[in-house]
Design an enzyme around this catalytic site. Structure first.
Site, short mmCIF file in Angstrom:
data_model
loop_
_atom_site.label_atom_id
_atom_site.label_comp_id
_atom_site.label_asym_id
_atom_site.label_seq_id
_atom_site.Cartn_x
_atom_site.Cartn_y
_atom_site.Cartn_z
N GLY A 85 -9.40 -7.52 0.12
CA GLY A 85 -10.76 -7.16 -0.26
C GLY A 85 -11.67 -7.12 0.95
O GLY A 85 -11.33 -7.65 2.01
N CYS A 116 -3.96 -11.01 2.46
CA CYS A 116 -5.16 -10.76 3.26
C CYS A 116 -6.34 -11.59 2.73
O CYS A 116 -6.34 -12.80 2.83
CB CYS A 116 -5.48 -9.27 3.30
SG CYS A 116 -6.62 -8.81 4.62
N TYR A 117 -7.37 -10.95 2.12
CA TYR A 117 -8.47 -11.73 1.56
C TYR A 117 -7.94 -12.73 0.54
O TYR A 117 -8.46 -13.85 0.43
CB TYR A 117 -9.50 -10.82 0.89
CG TYR A 117 -10.69 -11.58 0.33
CD1 TYR A 117 -11.80 -11.82 1.12
CD2 TYR A 117 -10.68 -12.08 -0.97
CE1 TYR A 117 -12.88 -12.54 0.62
CE2 TYR A 117 -11.74 -12.80 -1.47
CZ TYR A 117 -12.85 -13.03 -0.68
OH TYR A 117 -13.90 -13.76 -1.18
N HIS A 154 -0.58 -6.45 4.90
CA HIS A 154 -0.49 -5.78 3.60
C HIS A 154 0.94 -5.28 3.37
O HIS A 154 1.32 -4.24 3.92
CB HIS A 154 -1.47 -4.61 3.53
CG HIS A 154 -2.89 -5.03 3.43
ND1 HIS A 154 -3.54 -5.17 2.22
CD2 HIS A 154 -3.80 -5.36 4.38
CE1 HIS A 154 -4.78 -5.57 2.42
NE2 HIS A 154 -4.97 -5.69 3.73
N GLU A 197 2.03 -3.95 0.66
CA GLU A 197 2.05 -2.87 -0.32
C GLU A 197 1.99 -1.48 0.29
O GLU A 197 2.35 -0.50 -0.36
CB GLU A 197 0.91 -3.05 -1.33
CG GLU A 197 -0.50 -2.87 -0.78
CD GLU A 197 -1.10 -4.14 -0.21
OE1 GLU A 197 -2.34 -4.26 -0.20
OE2 GLU A 197 -0.34 -5.01 0.25
N ASP A 246 -0.20 14.97 -18.88
CA ASP A 246 -0.58 13.71 -19.51
C ASP A 246 -0.81 13.85 -21.01
O ASP A 246 -0.22 13.13 -21.82
CB ASP A 246 -1.85 13.15 -18.85
CG ASP A 246 -1.71 13.01 -17.35
OD1 ASP A 246 -0.57 12.91 -16.87
OD2 ASP A 246 -2.74 13.03 -16.66
N LYS A 248 0.93 8.28 -12.93
CA LYS A 248 1.32 9.67 -13.15
C LYS A 248 2.83 9.87 -13.05
O LYS A 248 3.44 10.56 -13.88
CB LYS A 248 0.60 10.58 -12.16
CG LYS A 248 1.07 12.02 -12.15
CD LYS A 248 0.70 12.75 -13.43
CE LYS A 248 -0.75 13.14 -13.42
NZ LYS A 248 -1.11 14.01 -14.56
#
Length: 523
Positions: free
Chosen positions: A62, A89-90, A179, A181, A237, A379
Site C-alpha cells: 500500500g 511490503c506495507y 512483491h 505477486e 461475460d 476474465k
C-alpha cells in the site's frame, strides 16, 4: 431476498487490501495455485474474516506510511487468530509494527529490481531458493522495518531492505518487503504457492468444473421457481452468465439483448443467431438505437455517458420484463474486477473506476434482485468456465467489449454519424487482425474516433476529417495491460484501408500506452 451465502469455498485465502495497485495480482496468483481467494479493503477486513473463515490471510502492500497517524492497520483479531499470515511490503510493516516492532521512514528508498540473499532455509521458498544464494525480486518501498518483533528472525536480506524476508515460523507469520505477486519477481508465484500449500496446508482443488456445479446450485437456491431476465450484451461475460443460468433453471430465464446502436458492426445479429439457433434460449431482441443515441447525442462527459446508458438499460429491462409477465431477478455478467474497481478505497489513492455495472445493487424502484454468478471470477476464469459449459471456441476467445459500447470509444460528443464512421473503421481493423492471424494473440483490440479533425490532402482534394486511433493490448485477466507490438507494415496496411474505405477519416494513429491495474478502456 439476497443471494444465499452457501460457503461454497471451504478452503480459501483472505487478502486484506491496504491500497496497493497490484493487490489483484495476489488474488490471481493464489487462484493459479488452485485456491480460492477474495480481496477485502482493510476497513472491512474483520467482517470479511468472520464471513469467509479463511485458512490463510495475506496482507497487501500500500502507499501509506505506517509511522503516520491514521495509517491503515490490520484487525488485531486477525493477527491473533492463529491463521497463517503472509504480509507483503506495507503489510510487513504494519504487521511488525502491530506486534511490537519498529518501522521508520527516511531511509534509502528502493523501487525496482533488487537481489535478495537467502540467509536461512524456509518452507516459504523450499524447492527453489537455497541458503547462501541471491535471487531477483521486485521492490517498491520508501519506509522499512528497522526492528523486528519478538519471535521474528531474518531469513533474507537485500542492500536496502535488511529484513527483506522475516518470519516467526512458530506462529506462521511470514513477511516480505518485495512483491512476489508481480512477474518481475520470477519465483514469486512459487513463493505464494508454497505459502498456501506447504504452510497453510490447502489442497489446491478449486477448479472451474467444481465452480460450475457450485454456481448452478447457488443459482437454483437463490432463484427457486421465479423468473429471471438476463441483460445480454453480446460479450463473453454476459453470454457465459446466460448459459450458466439457463443450465441451472432452463426456461425460467429470458435473455434480453438491448441493441443500443453502439455495438460493433453486425454484432447484434450474430448474437441473436447464436442464442436462438445454437442454444435455443428464449431471447428478446430490442432495437433501442434511437432511444440511446438520442439521449447521448452531443454528450461529451464520459461518466455521464455511462450513467445515461446504465439508466436506459434498466428502463428497457423493466419495460421488457413487464411484457413477459414480470421477473423477480435481473442477471448480469459482473466480474470480480468490476466489484473490486467499483469500491472506493477510503484512506488510499484509488477511486471508483467502474460505474457501468450495477455492482452496488439496483435502483430501489425496481422489484428485482440481482443474479451475478460470475461475480467471483476474473476474465480468464470466465473463459475457462465458458469452455466447461460448451460455448464455441470462436466465441469464448472474443475480445472484451464494454457495456457502454462505442459511446466510450467516441470521446467527445456522440452523434449517429460518428458512431457509423467508427463502426466501419473498427470492422476493418478487426478484419485485418484476423487475416494476419493475430486475433488470438491480442487480448483486446478496438478503434477509437478522436474528437479531433485535421486537414489532409487525399488525391487532389483538401479534406477536413476525423483522426482514428487504433488500440491493441495483451493481458491475461484484464487487470493490467501492455500494448501489442505490431509490425509497422501491418499498421500501414490497416491505416491505408481505413483511410481509403471509411469516408470521414483522413488520419490513423496507434496507441502505445501501457496500463497498470485498473480499467483499460479509452475515455
Amino acid at each position: 431476498m439476497n443471494a444465499p451465502d452457501l460457503t461454497i469455498h471451504p478452503e480459501n485465502v483472505l487478502i486484506i487490501d491496504f491500497g496497493s495497485q497490484v493487490t489483484q495480482l495476489i488474488a490471481r496468483r493464489v487462484r493459479e495455485a488452485g485456491v480460492y481467494s477474495e480481496i477485502v479493503p482493510f476497513q472491512s477486513a474483520l467482517e470479511g474474516f468472520e464471513r469467509l473463515k479463511p485458512k490463510a490471510v495475506i496482507f497487501s502492500g500500500g502507499p501509506s506510511s505506517v509511522p503516520d497517524e491514521g495509517s491503515p492497520r490490520a484487525p488485531q483479531a486477525v493477527i491473533d487468530s492463529g491463521v497463517p499470515i503472509l504480509a507483503i511490503c506495507y503489510g510487513q510493516q504494519t504487521l511488525c509494527h502491530q506486534l511490537g516492532g519498529k518501522v521508520e521512514g527516511g531511509h534509502h528508498r528502493e523501487f525496482g529490481r533488487a537481489d535478495v540473499e537467502i540467509l536461512k532455509e524456509s518452507p516459504l521458498f523450499d524447492g527453489f531458493w537455497t541458503q547462501g544464494s541471491k535471487y531477483p525480486v521486485w521492490m517498491s518501498h520508501g519506509d522499512r522495518v528497522t526492528e523486528l518483533p519478538d519471535g521474528f528472525e531474518v531469513i533474507g536480506t537485500s542492500p536496502n531492505a535488511p529484513f527483506a524476508i522475516a518470519a516467526d515460523e512458530s506462529r506462521k507469520y511470514y513477511t516480505t518487503m518485495f512483491h512476489p505477486e508481480v512477474v518481475h519477481t520470477p519465483d514469486g508465484a512459487k513463493l505464494l504457492a508454497n505459502f498456501v500449500h506447504r504452510i497453510a496446508g490447502l489442497k489446491g482443488d478449486w477448479t472451474m468444473a467444481a465452480y460450475k456445479d457450485q454456481a448452478i446450485a447457488a443459482i437454483r437456491e437463490q432463484v427457486g421457481d421465479k423468473k429471471v431476465i438476463c441483460g445480454l450484451s453480446g460479450g463473453v461475460d454476459s453470454s457465459v452468465a446466460a448459459v450458466l443460468i439457463h443450465e441451472a433453471i432452463g426456461d425460467q430465464l429470458t435473455c434480453i439483448l438491448v441493441d443500443h446502436g453502439l455495438m460493433r458492426k453486425n454484432e447484434a445479429n450474430e448474437v441473436v443467431a447464436m442464442f436462438r439457433e445454437y442454444y435455443n434460449i428464449p431471447l428478446v431482441h430490442v432495437d433501442a438505437a434511437d432511444l440511446f443515441i438520442g439521449a447521448l447525442e452531443g454528450e461529451a462527459d464520459p461518466e455521464k455517458k455511462r450513467k445515461t446508458i446504465g439508466k436506459l438499460f434498466i428502463d428497457v429491462f423493466e419495460e421488457e420484463a413487464n411484457k413477459i409477465g414480470g421477473a423477480d431477478f435481473l442477471a448480469q455478467g459482473t466480474l470480480y474486477p468490476d466489484v473490486i474497481e467499483s469500491v472506493s478505497f477510503s484512506g488510499g489513492p484509488s477511486v471508483t473506476i467502474k460505474s457501468h455495472h450495477n455492482v452496488g445493487g439496483l435502483p430501489e424502484r425496481m422489484n428485482m434482485q440481482l443474479v451475478e454468478p460470475l461475480r467471483e471470477l476474473f476474465k480468464d476464469e470466465v473463459r475457462i468456465l465458458g469452455r466447461e459449459l460448451g460455448l464455441p471456441e470462436h466465441f469464448i476467445g472474443r475480445h472484451p467489449f464494454p457495456g457502454p459500447g462505442l459511446a466510450i470509444r467516441c470521446p467527445g460528443g456522440v452523434t449517429r454519424e460518428k458512431i457509423a464512421i467508427l463502426q466501419e473503421a473498427d470492422a476493418i481493423y478487426l478484419e485485418e487482425i484476423r487475416a494476419a492471424g493475430l486475433y488470438d494473440h491480442i487480448w483486446q483490440a478496438f478503434a477509437v474516433l478522436l474528437p479531433v479533425q485535421t486537414v489532409g490532402v487525399m488525391g487532389d482534394y483538401r479534406t477536413y476529417e476525423f483522426v482514428c486511433a487504433l488500440r491493441a493490448v495483451t493481458s491475461v485477466d484484464g487487470m493490467t495491460a501492455d500494448f501489442y507490438h505490431y509490425d509497422m507494415s501491418f499498421l500501414g496496411n490497416t491505416a491505408t484501408r481505413i483511410i481509403n474505405e471509411v469516408r470521414g477519416i483522413n488520419r490513423v494513429v496507434y496507441d502505445v500506452t501501457s496500463k497498470p491495474p485498473g480499467t483499460i478502456e479509452w475515455e
